[in-house]
Scaffold this active site. Structure first.
Site, PDB file in Angstrom:
ATOM      1  N   ASP A   1     -25.842  13.002  -5.021  1.00 25.57           N
ATOM      2  CA  ASP A   1     -26.613  12.045  -5.803  1.00 25.57           C
ATOM      3  C   ASP A   1     -25.734  10.786  -5.971  1.00 25.57           C
ATOM      4  O   ASP A   1     -24.519  10.832  -5.724  1.00 25.57           O
ATOM      5  CB  ASP A   1     -26.940  12.663  -7.167  1.00 25.57           C
ATOM      6  CG  ASP A   1     -27.519  11.664  -8.127  1.00 25.57           C
ATOM      7  OD1 ASP A   1     -28.497  10.995  -7.750  1.00 25.57           O
ATOM      8  OD2 ASP A   1     -26.981  11.521  -9.248  1.00 25.57           O
TER       9      ASP A   1
ATOM     10  N   ASP B   1     -26.400   7.612  -8.610  1.00 24.93           N
ATOM     11  CA  ASP B   1     -26.240   7.075  -9.967  1.00 24.93           C
ATOM     12  C   ASP B   1     -25.827   8.177 -10.940  1.00 24.93           C
ATOM     13  O   ASP B   1     -26.513   9.186 -11.076  1.00 24.93           O
ATOM     14  CB  ASP B   1     -27.544   6.416 -10.431  1.00 24.93           C
ATOM     15  CG  ASP B   1     -27.852   5.208  -9.565  1.00 24.93           C
ATOM     16  OD1 ASP B   1     -26.974   4.353  -9.431  1.00 24.93           O
ATOM     17  OD2 ASP B   1     -28.962   5.163  -9.012  1.00 24.93           O
TER      18      ASP B   1
HETATM   19  C1  XBP Z   1     -31.190   7.177 -10.552  1.00 26.32           C
HETATM   20  C2  XBP Z   1     -32.429   6.401 -10.711  1.00 26.32           C
HETATM   21  C3  XBP Z   1     -32.551   5.022 -10.198  1.00 26.32           C
HETATM   22  C4  XBP Z   1     -31.625   4.046 -10.904  1.00 26.32           C
HETATM   23  C5  XBP Z   1     -32.062   2.616 -10.689  1.00 26.32           C
HETATM   24  O1  XBP Z   1     -31.070   7.591  -9.236  1.00 26.32           O
HETATM   25  O2  XBP Z   1     -33.388   6.934 -11.226  1.00 26.32           O
HETATM   26  O3  XBP Z   1     -33.867   4.614 -10.398  1.00 26.32           O
HETATM   27  O4  XBP Z   1     -31.649   4.262 -12.289  1.00 26.32           O
HETATM   28  O5  XBP Z   1     -32.163   2.328  -9.352  1.00 26.32           O
HETATM   29  P1  XBP Z   1     -30.126   8.826  -8.748  1.00 26.32           P
HETATM   30  P2  XBP Z   1     -33.396   1.481  -8.762  1.00 26.32           P
HETATM   31  O6  XBP Z   1     -29.488   9.487  -9.931  1.00 26.32           O
HETATM   32  O7  XBP Z   1     -31.100   9.729  -8.014  1.00 26.32           O
HETATM   33  O8  XBP Z   1     -29.102   8.223  -7.830  1.00 26.32           O
HETATM   34  O9  XBP Z   1     -33.685   0.386  -9.741  1.00 26.32           O
HETATM   35  O10 XBP Z   1     -32.859   0.976  -7.442  1.00 26.32           O
HETATM   36  O11 XBP Z   1     -34.536   2.437  -8.637  1.00 26.32           O
HETATM   37 MG    MG Z   2     -28.098  10.682 -10.895  1.00 28.22          MG
END
Ligand code: XBP
Ligand code: MG
Length: 252
Positions: free
Chosen positions: A10, A12
């Site tokens: 993953d 973020d």
């Molecule tokens: C986390 C998310 C993303 C980010 C924002 O993704 O839900 O939407 O918060 O990114 P993960 P965008 O943990 O799956 O990496 O604004 O580009 O959607």
């Molecule tokens: Mg995440």
């Protein structure tokens, strides 16, 4: 008992703590630039994180009356500006990788394990993080970058993990996911993956019941020992997560 052949990461919250000081700030910059009154403070953003995907998150805030109503084209345009602001924040080096991420990636890459990304984030935001936080060589080292709108349903649906495994021709029993959030865990679990969770401030109190290992950080040898929050496979006491821990989780 199965061999560890692939690790899907993953982004973020897992590679780096990007949400509070990266994505949130970039959304607010886009709102300000568009002369909208709305600002997402740290707690509000925490609530909104239950909705994955930036455009979906804005849409949700509109529907609950937090933001003024606007057509979806406007949401998409605001989100495109947000992504540009996010890229700038990342390029400025404001968001470091979490502990142990680079160490474990390098160890797994050297061991010939297939590495991939499975994220809800927009590809341009992912690219910025790879370029500026990991290093450009990682564009080639990840065998798949599965991101954003390429699947119909974002996490907690399993689609993005299923997509990555299909692209890599690997089976779920040989693949391990690294996640940080309840939605990420549900997604990986629905894709039948063993999963290691590294929590952060936004996700520490979420439900990871059934996850294979839950830790505060991956950790590093030169740092304080990490907190282990749940250890389903009874791994012996350890100070940081290594590739052999991930291998024993798969083989258990
Ligand atoms: C986390 C998310 C993303 C980010 C924002 O993704 O839900 O939407 O918060 O990114 P993960 P965008 O943990 O799956 O990496 O604004 O580009 O959607
Ligand atoms: Mg995440």
């Amino acid at each position: 008992m199965a061999e560890l052949k692939c690790i899907l990461w993953d982004v973020d919250g897992t590679l780096a703590d990007t949400e509070r000081d990266g994505h949130r700030v970039a959304f607010n910059m886009a709102f300000e630039e568009a002369r909208l009154d709305r600002r997402w403070d740290v707690d509000t953003y925490g609530e909104l994180l239950k909705v994955t995907g930036g455009k979906e998150r804005m849409q949700f805030d509109i529907e609950r009356g937090g933001m003024a109503d606007m057509p979806f084209e406007k949401v998409a345009a605001l989100h495109a500006r947000k992504t540009i602001h996010y890229q700038t924040l990342i390029a400025d080096g404001l968001i470091p990788l979490r502990s142990g991420v680079l160490r474990l990636l390098e160890e797994a890459y050297a061991a010939g394990i297939t590495l991939g990304i499975s994220t809800t984030t927009t590809p341009a935001a992912l690219d910025a993080l790879i370029e500026h936080s990991l290093g450009k060589e990682w564009f080639d080292r990840f065998a798949v970058l599965a991101a954003g709108d390429i699947v119909p349903n974002k996490k907690p649906a399993p689609d993005i993990y299923d997509y990555a495994m299909e692209k890599l021709s690997v089976a779920p029993e040989n693949t391990l996911a690294l996640e940080d959030s309840g939605n990420g865990w549900l997604s990986a679990h629905a894709a039948k993956l063993k999963t290691v969770i590294t929590v952060n401030d936004y996700t520490a109190n979420q439900d990871f019941e059934g996850a294979d290992l839950v830790v505060a950080e991956l950790g590093d040898p030169d740092r304080e020992a990490i907190a282990v929050l749940s250890n389903k496979h009874g791994l012996d006491k350890f100070e940081y997560v290594t590739l052999s821990h991930l291998q024993s989780i798969m083989e258990d």
